[in-house]
Motif scaffolding. Structure first.
Motif, mmCIF file in Angstrom:
data_model
loop_
_atom_site.group_PDB
_atom_site.id
_atom_site.type_symbol
_atom_site.label_atom_id
_atom_site.label_comp_id
_atom_site.label_asym_id
_atom_site.label_seq_id
_atom_site.Cartn_x
_atom_site.Cartn_y
_atom_site.Cartn_z
ATOM 1 N N ILE A 104 0.845 -1.194 0.000
ATOM 2 C CA ILE A 104 0.000 0.000 0.000
ATOM 3 C C ILE A 104 0.879 1.242 0.000
ATOM 4 O O ILE A 104 1.853 1.318 0.758
ATOM 5 N N ASP A 105 0.506 2.195 -0.835
ATOM 6 C CA ASP A 105 1.158 3.505 -0.863
ATOM 7 C C ASP A 105 0.208 4.500 -0.193
ATOM 8 O O ASP A 105 -0.904 4.713 -0.672
ATOM 9 N N LEU A 106 0.627 5.068 0.906
ATOM 10 C CA LEU A 106 -0.256 5.948 1.678
ATOM 11 C C LEU A 106 -0.690 7.174 0.892
ATOM 12 O O LEU A 106 -1.702 7.811 1.235
ATOM 13 N N ASP A 107 0.028 7.529 -0.146
ATOM 14 C CA ASP A 107 -0.304 8.720 -0.920
ATOM 15 C C ASP A 107 -1.144 8.414 -2.163
ATOM 16 O O ASP A 107 -1.394 9.294 -2.979
ATOM 17 N N LYS A 108 -1.576 7.179 -2.291
ATOM 18 C CA LYS A 108 -2.534 6.832 -3.343
ATOM 19 C C LYS A 108 -3.956 6.991 -2.795
ATOM 20 O O LYS A 108 -4.176 7.066 -1.595
#
Length: 464
Positions: A94-98
């Motif tokens: 998971i990319d927190l900025d997506k």
């Protein structure tokens, strides 16, 4: 001579520890006698157990809670949710900025394409507290115990503010984080939490609340009678639907202390610059808190199956614990004419006046003059507030004049007059303003008045 000196020092240390323990026990016994505590408090200091006692009100009929008693966590659940999503981020899942939509392509609301996972975690999404405060206070599960499909279908609505521009507490933030966890892991949240948190730490008495799981009942007082809270909190999902024990929560604390369970970046993100995490959880029949202070090597777990009108007693208990154990809390303001407020995101949706304050605060930030009146009018003794009162327009004028006005926090005012629930707003200048919602003496769940507290600003033409 050196041996004698060491021996005397040892005696002094033991005496000090015993004194701290007895002082805290007296404080908690007082809360217990007032019917505000039935539970357990566990404190560690510098890696050693410093305090561990269970308390039960006399003649209450309530069961004694120990370190292995499963209890509903309320918003302490959010700490679990944060850890799981950060663990998945550490594994590059998971990319927190997506955005929400990046992970749930069937998510229908338009805001799913602009709100990031990080904004959900930080309560900066612009989402309201709940989907529908009157009809829906939780999620709906499918046969696989997943709520993502249900959340995909919620109606589109306008955000309270532009994502990232402000911070307002919303349980919906953490529901949507749960939906993302489901989609990426391919599991329901109970299974995902086991994989990323419970199993690695051998937390065998933690999970999503289910009817078949035997957790301790919660209680609340009504007309001096103890009543059982029979609510099934499973639909609180990843914002408040999990249970645990002191023993399991202590494993979480030790894992965060070790620095090996999360990457350095994720751990720093979770703990914050002041190296202290304070999490409070409140439901109708439960009042809990968990504190981890890395700078002082200090932690507190308090699980309490008694619901309180507000969490002020728990806040005061924590302040007393800090004082007794001489913990220097850098997150608290210095002494003087400053006051201590709690983060706005710790307001409880289950406490009527706190919910009212959250809605009213949102109306102020949105500059909705009509809502400022309607929210208070609908939650007060008839005739307490008038639509044509100049106050509502003045509040909007002040909001527009204060540079970057934002919420500083709230507090329950108990030891001053008048008593009530107070919220403070600050700006980029010295200007600030507070609003004290004053409950009715006849019915404390309804308001009777509001006090305005302007500081370094003009109010109604006068400079304060």
């Amino acid at each position: 001579m050196e041996k004698v000196f060491f021996f005397v020092l040892l005696i002094l240390n033991v005496t000090s520890c015993n004194s701290n323990e007895q002082e805290l026990r007296n404080k908690v016994i007082k809360l217990t006698d007032q019917g505000e505590f039935n539970g357990i408090i566990h404190i560690d200091s510098f890696g050693e157990e410093a305090f561990n006692y269970s308390y039960r009100p006399n003649h209450s009929g309530l069961m004694t809670i120990d370190g292995n008693t499963p209890i509903q966590l309320a918003s302490l659940t959010k700490l679990f949710t944060e850890i799981v999503i950060l663990r998945m981020s550490d594994e590059n899942l998971i990319d927190l900025d997506k955005t929400i939509f990046d992970y749930r392509e069937n998510f229908k609301p338009d805001f799913g394409q602009v709100i990031t996972i990080r904004q959900l975690l930080e309560m900066k999404s612009g989402l309201p507290r709940e989907l529908d405060s009157e009809k829906l206070t939780g999620v709906v599960y499918d046969t696989d115990l997943k709520s993502g499909p249900f959340l995909d279908e919620i109606e589109n609505f306008e955000l309270v503010f532009e994502p990232g521009s402000n911070m307002v507490y919303s349980n919906l933030n953490y529901w949507l984080i749960g939906a993302v966890i489901e989609e990426v892991s391919g599991m329901n949240v109970d299974e995902a939490f086991k994989k990323y948190l419970f199993n690695p730490l051998e937390m065998n008495s933690s999970g999503l609340h289910k009817q078949k799981v035997k957790t301790v009942s919660g209680y609340y007082k009504e007309a001096e009678n103890w009543l059982e809270d029979k609510t099934n909190y499973q639909n609180r999902y990843t914002s408040g639907g999990f249970y645990s024990t002191v023993s399991d929560l202590n494993k979480v604390i030790k894992a965060l202390k070790s620095g090996n369970f999360l990457t350095t970046n994720s751990r720093n993100y979770l703990i914050g610059e002041d190296q202290r995490v304070e999490v409070f959880g409140s439901l109708k029949g439960f009042s809990n808190m968990l504190v981890l202070d890395l700078r002082n090597q200090f932690s507190v777990i308090a699980l309490n199956n008694v619901g309180l009108p507000d969490l002020d007693s728990m806040i005061q208990l924590l302040n007393q614990i800090d004082s007794i154990f001489e913990v220097e809390n850098s997150s608290k303001p210095a002494s003087g004419n400053k006051i201590q407020v709690k983060p706005i995101d710790s307001l409880s949706t289950d406490l009527r006046l706190e919910y009212v304050l959250a809605m009213w605060t949102n109306a102020l930030l949105e500059e909705d003059q009509e809502a400022l009146f309607k929210i208070l009018e609908s939650s007060s003794i008839p005739g307490s507030f008038e639509r044509d009162d100049k106050t509502w327009n003045e509040i909007i004028q002040v909001k527009q004049s204060m540079e970057n006005l934002r919420v500083a926090g709230f507090r329950w005012v108990q030891n001053e007059f008048p008593k009530g629930l107070e919220v403070w707003f600050v700006s980029d200048t010295e200007a600030k303003i507070g609003f004290l919602l004053i409950p009715s003496e006849e019915n404390p769940e309804l308001l009777s008045n509001m006090m305005v507290k302007p500081v370094d600003i003009k109010w109604m033409g006068d400079q304060f």
